[in-house]
Scaffold this motif. Sequence first.
Motif: not given
Length: 242
Positions: A103-108, A140-143, A166-171
């Motif tokens: 889970h992402a921190s923002t979504l949690l 989380y983003a990689d998974v 709240d994750i930048d896809p380009c990152s």
Amino acid sequence: MADLRARIKAIEEGSGAHELYSEHASRNEADALGVANPNRKHAACMETFQSESAPLQDGCLGSSRCANGQKLQNKQTKHADADCDQAQQAFAKIQRLLCIREHASTLLRKRLIANGFDEHVASEAVQRAIDCGLVCDERYADVLVRSRLSQGKGLRGIAFELEQADIDPCSVPAYQDALSNENGPDELTRALCLLDAKPPKAKRTREAAYRKLVQKGYASSVAASAARIFEERCRCDGLSAH
């Protein structure tokens, strides 16, 4: 001096001189005997009462303040205990969710608030999970990217999910790697694989295939190319069947 002048005036006017003199004499006699007049007696009593009751009032006030302070302290302690209980419950909730998937921190944080936790409690619980290494937005983003790619989802849809967290896809390196081939064979191949695995059921094959791919997050150019190829394949398969 004022009394003397009053007596003199009374004598001169010839009225009330005896009464005035008797009153003055009685007052002087009372003062001489040490008996205060009613007003003076009342004032003296009030001074005595105030001086005697002052320590009692101070004691009562002190007791009242002490009691109020104790109540405030008890109230603060109850609030602190309640916050501690909420923090523990929020952290336990995070652990249960992470046992299922990343889970992402923002979504949690949003989920905890939606479940009734206070905002500051939710934020502290999530930060605690981050400090413990239980929550990692990069992981989380990689998974997410790899799982969505394996499911045949398009990059635009994947980017939207990342932005919601709240994750930048380009990152995200995995997204960058896939993005470099967005209009190349890999993205097109995945779109066709998706259509082959779950073909749209409609008379207008190309339009249905295009809508399906766009809904899955594919770019319009990739969706159009894949829908055209898919329609041609279906036509060829139909002709070969006859």
